[in-house]
Motif scaffolding. Sequence first.
Motif, PDB file in Angstrom:
ATOM      1  N   ALA A 101       0.807  -1.218   0.000  1.00  0.00           N
ATOM      2  CA  ALA A 101       0.000   0.000   0.000  1.00  0.00           C
ATOM      3  C   ALA A 101       0.841   1.270   0.000  1.00  0.00           C
ATOM      4  CB  ALA A 101      -0.939  -0.005   1.206  1.00  0.00           C
ATOM      5  N   GLU A 102       2.027   1.220   0.582  1.00  0.00           N
ATOM      6  CA  GLU A 102       2.850   2.429   0.700  1.00  0.00           C
ATOM      7  C   GLU A 102       3.744   2.673  -0.512  1.00  0.00           C
ATOM      8  OE1 GLU A 102       5.169  -0.935   2.531  1.00  0.00           O
ATOM      9  OE2 GLU A 102       3.148  -0.194   2.816  1.00  0.00           O
ATOM     10  N   VAL A 103       3.677   1.821  -1.525  1.00  0.00           N
ATOM     11  CA  VAL A 103       4.517   1.967  -2.715  1.00  0.00           C
ATOM     12  C   VAL A 103       4.018   3.138  -3.558  1.00  0.00           C
ATOM     13  CG1 VAL A 103       5.199   0.853  -4.873  1.00  0.00           C
ATOM     14  CG2 VAL A 103       5.134  -0.442  -2.763  1.00  0.00           C
ATOM     15  N   THR A 104       4.955   3.980  -3.974  1.00  0.00           N
ATOM     16  CA  THR A 104       4.599   5.111  -4.832  1.00  0.00           C
ATOM     17  C   THR A 104       4.480   4.635  -6.276  1.00  0.00           C
ATOM     18  OG1 THR A 104       6.903   5.695  -5.218  1.00  0.00           O
ATOM     19  CG2 THR A 104       5.818   6.730  -3.328  1.00  0.00           C
ATOM     20  N   SER A 105       3.773   5.397  -7.064  1.00  0.00           N
ATOM     21  CA  SER A 105       3.618   5.030  -8.465  1.00  0.00           C
ATOM     22  C   SER A 105       4.950   5.125  -9.208  1.00  0.00           C
ATOM     23  CB  SER A 105       2.561   5.909  -9.130  1.00  0.00           C
ATOM     24  OG  SER A 105       2.910   7.266  -9.020  1.00  0.00           O
ATOM     25  N   GLN A 106       5.836   6.023  -8.783  1.00  0.00           N
ATOM     26  CA  GLN A 106       7.149   6.128  -9.430  1.00  0.00           C
ATOM     27  C   GLN A 106       7.970   4.867  -9.214  1.00  0.00           C
ATOM     28  OE1 GLN A 106       8.385   8.610 -11.488  1.00  0.00           O
ATOM     29  NE2 GLN A 106       9.909   7.018 -11.840  1.00  0.00           N
ATOM     30  N   ARG A 107       7.877   4.297  -8.036  1.00  0.00           N
ATOM     31  CA  ARG A 107       8.618   3.044  -7.761  1.00  0.00           C
ATOM     32  C   ARG A 107       8.079   1.908  -8.617  1.00  0.00           C
ATOM     33  NH1 ARG A 107      12.445   0.357  -5.063  1.00  0.00           N
ATOM     34  NH2 ARG A 107      11.900  -1.442  -3.784  1.00  0.00           N
ATOM     35  N   LEU A 108       6.772   1.858  -8.794  1.00  0.00           N
ATOM     36  CA  LEU A 108       6.170   0.831  -9.646  1.00  0.00           C
ATOM     37  C   LEU A 108       6.589   1.028 -11.100  1.00  0.00           C
ATOM     38  CD1 LEU A 108       4.267  -1.589  -9.966  1.00  0.00           C
ATOM     39  CD2 LEU A 108       2.391   0.048 -10.217  1.00  0.00           C
ATOM     40  N   VAL A 109       6.632   2.261 -11.561  1.00  0.00           N
ATOM     41  CA  VAL A 109       7.062   2.535 -12.929  1.00  0.00           C
ATOM     42  C   VAL A 109       8.527   2.156 -13.109  1.00  0.00           C
ATOM     43  CG1 VAL A 109       7.524   4.416 -14.562  1.00  0.00           C
ATOM     44  CG2 VAL A 109       5.325   4.281 -13.417  1.00  0.00           C
ATOM     45  N   ASP A 110       9.377   2.455 -12.129  1.00  0.00           N
ATOM     46  CA  ASP A 110      10.787   2.061 -12.208  1.00  0.00           C
ATOM     47  C   ASP A 110      10.922   0.538 -12.337  1.00  0.00           C
ATOM     48  OD1 ASP A 110      11.552   4.688 -12.029  1.00  0.00           O
ATOM     49  OD2 ASP A 110      11.976   4.609  -9.874  1.00  0.00           O
ATOM     50  N   LEU A 111      10.112  -0.191 -11.593  1.00  0.00           N
ATOM     51  CA  LEU A 111      10.134  -1.654 -11.673  1.00  0.00           C
ATOM     52  C   LEU A 111       9.681  -2.123 -13.049  1.00  0.00           C
ATOM     53  CD1 LEU A 111      10.357  -4.473 -10.258  1.00  0.00           C
ATOM     54  CD2 LEU A 111       7.916  -4.224  -9.832  1.00  0.00           C
ATOM     55  N   LEU A 112       8.603  -1.555 -13.574  1.00  0.00           N
ATOM     56  CA  LEU A 112       8.093  -1.976 -14.874  1.00  0.00           C
ATOM     57  C   LEU A 112       9.071  -1.655 -15.996  1.00  0.00           C
ATOM     58  CD1 LEU A 112       4.325  -1.027 -14.520  1.00  0.00           C
ATOM     59  CD2 LEU A 112       5.362  -3.291 -14.396  1.00  0.00           C
ATOM     60  N   VAL A 113       9.783  -0.549 -15.877  1.00  0.00           N
ATOM     61  CA  VAL A 113      10.807  -0.215 -16.875  1.00  0.00           C
ATOM     62  C   VAL A 113      11.948  -1.231 -16.818  1.00  0.00           C
ATOM     63  CG1 VAL A 113      12.592   1.486 -17.446  1.00  0.00           C
ATOM     64  CG2 VAL A 113      10.256   2.225 -17.037  1.00  0.00           C
ATOM     65  N   ALA A 114      12.340  -1.642 -15.620  1.00  0.00           N
ATOM     66  CA  ALA A 114      13.400  -2.643 -15.484  1.00  0.00           C
ATOM     67  C   ALA A 114      12.958  -3.998 -16.032  1.00  0.00           C
ATOM     68  CB  ALA A 114      13.806  -2.777 -14.022  1.00  0.00           C
ATOM     69  N   LEU A 115      11.683  -4.335 -15.888  1.00  0.00           N
ATOM     70  CA  LEU A 115      11.177  -5.621 -16.356  1.00  0.00           C
ATOM     71  C   LEU A 115      10.887  -5.624 -17.849  1.00  0.00           C
ATOM     72  CD1 LEU A 115       8.691  -6.487 -13.470  1.00  0.00           C
ATOM     73  CD2 LEU A 115      10.988  -7.416 -13.846  1.00  0.00           C
ATOM     74  N   ASP A 116      10.765  -4.454 -18.448  1.00  0.00           N
ATOM     75  CA  ASP A 116      10.411  -4.355 -19.861  1.00  0.00           C
ATOM     76  C   ASP A 116      11.498  -4.917 -20.764  1.00  0.00           C
ATOM     77  OD1 ASP A 116       8.620  -3.591 -21.916  1.00  0.00           O
ATOM     78  OD2 ASP A 116       9.870  -1.838 -22.338  1.00  0.00           O
ATOM     79  N   GLY A 117      12.733  -4.912 -20.322  1.00  0.00           N
ATOM     80  CA  GLY A 117      13.831  -5.383 -21.153  1.00  0.00           C
ATOM     81  C   GLY A 117      14.023  -6.889 -21.143  1.00  0.00           C
ATOM     82  N   ILE A 118      13.253  -7.611 -20.360  1.00  0.00           N
ATOM     83  CA  ILE A 118      13.418  -9.069 -20.265  1.00  0.00           C
ATOM     84  C   ILE A 118      12.518  -9.739 -21.306  1.00  0.00           C
ATOM     85  CG2 ILE A 118      13.255 -11.072 -18.753  1.00  0.00           C
ATOM     86  CD1 ILE A 118      13.560  -9.143 -16.396  1.00  0.00           C
ATOM     87  N   PRO A 119      13.107 -10.470 -22.250  1.00  0.00           N
ATOM     88  CA  PRO A 119      12.273 -11.133 -23.269  1.00  0.00           C
ATOM     89  C   PRO A 119      11.536 -12.331 -22.686  1.00  0.00           C
ATOM     90  CG  PRO A 119      14.583 -11.661 -23.608  1.00  0.00           C
ATOM     91  CD  PRO A 119      14.529 -10.672 -22.478  1.00  0.00           C
ATOM     92  N   ASP A 120      10.407 -12.670 -23.284  1.00  0.00           N
ATOM     93  CA  ASP A 120       9.575 -13.825 -22.908  1.00  0.00           C
ATOM     94  C   ASP A 120       9.075 -13.744 -21.468  1.00  0.00           C
ATOM     95  OD1 ASP A 120       9.892 -14.920 -25.433  1.00  0.00           O
ATOM     96  OD2 ASP A 120      11.677 -16.040 -24.834  1.00  0.00           O
ATOM     97  N   LEU A 121       8.874 -12.535 -20.968  1.00  0.00           N
ATOM     98  CA  LEU A 121       8.359 -12.352 -19.610  1.00  0.00           C
ATOM     99  C   LEU A 121       7.025 -11.626 -19.693  1.00  0.00           C
ATOM    100  CD1 LEU A 121       8.953 -12.702 -16.543  1.00  0.00           C
ATOM    101  CD2 LEU A 121       9.823 -10.362 -16.612  1.00  0.00           C
ATOM    102  N   SER A 122       6.007 -12.220 -19.131  1.00  0.00           N
ATOM    103  CA  SER A 122       4.682 -11.620 -19.076  1.00  0.00           C
ATOM    104  C   SER A 122       4.467 -11.104 -17.642  1.00  0.00           C
ATOM    105  CB  SER A 122       3.613 -12.662 -19.436  1.00  0.00           C
ATOM    106  OG  SER A 122       2.333 -12.130 -19.227  1.00  0.00           O
ATOM    107  N   VAL A 123       4.232  -9.807 -17.500  1.00  0.00           N
ATOM    108  CA  VAL A 123       4.104  -9.177 -16.185  1.00  0.00           C
ATOM    109  C   VAL A 123       2.628  -8.923 -15.897  1.00  0.00           C
ATOM    110  CG1 VAL A 123       4.745  -7.213 -14.761  1.00  0.00           C
ATOM    111  CG2 VAL A 123       6.365  -8.109 -16.429  1.00  0.00           C
ATOM    112  N   VAL A 124       2.187  -9.369 -14.729  1.00  0.00           N
ATOM    113  CA  VAL A 124       0.809  -9.144 -14.269  1.00  0.00           C
ATOM    114  C   VAL A 124       0.903  -8.421 -12.934  1.00  0.00           C
ATOM    115  CG1 VAL A 124      -1.352 -10.209 -13.555  1.00  0.00           C
ATOM    116  CG2 VAL A 124      -0.023 -11.224 -15.412  1.00  0.00           C
ATOM    117  N   VAL A 125       0.311  -7.217 -12.868  1.00  0.00           N
ATOM    118  CA  VAL A 125       0.312  -6.449 -11.620  1.00  0.00           C
ATOM    119  C   VAL A 125      -0.995  -6.752 -10.893  1.00  0.00           C
ATOM    120  CG1 VAL A 125       0.406  -4.161 -10.587  1.00  0.00           C
ATOM    121  CG2 VAL A 125       1.720  -4.654 -12.656  1.00  0.00           C
TER     122      VAL A 125
END
Length: 127
Positions: A101-125
């Motif tokens: 609950a205390e996670v900021t949206s910027q931290r979530l975006v930073d995580l999604l940007v880091a995960l975007d470069g991994i091929p064959d990975l499907s991310v579900v939030v």
Amino acid sequence: MPVRAARTRRRALSLTSLIDVIFLLLLFFMLTSTFTRFSEIRLSAAGAGASAPTDDARPLFLRLGAERLTLNASETTLDALEGEIAGLMDGTTTLLVSAAAEVTSQRLVDLLVALDGIPDLSVVVLE
């Protein structure tokens, strides 16, 4: 004999110079603004009839906290996350992300940007 004060006439205020200044400011801000996007994150919503992962595919679970980041119950950092996920992947893999609950949206975006470069990975939030 009564002394009369000199009567001064008030001039009408001219707005021409004010309009010129506003026009120059508008022109300055229009020319110096940038309308490009610095980065984009691709998001897709689940639609009706979406298939569930098969029994063979074991999803990875990532818990995102304000200060902590755990992948399958082992603590990690954002910099080392890509290597750890690559070591755990077996073909096309689903990653379930649970944000505290205390996670900021910027931290979530930073995580999604880091995960975007991994091929064959499907991310579900998860909510």
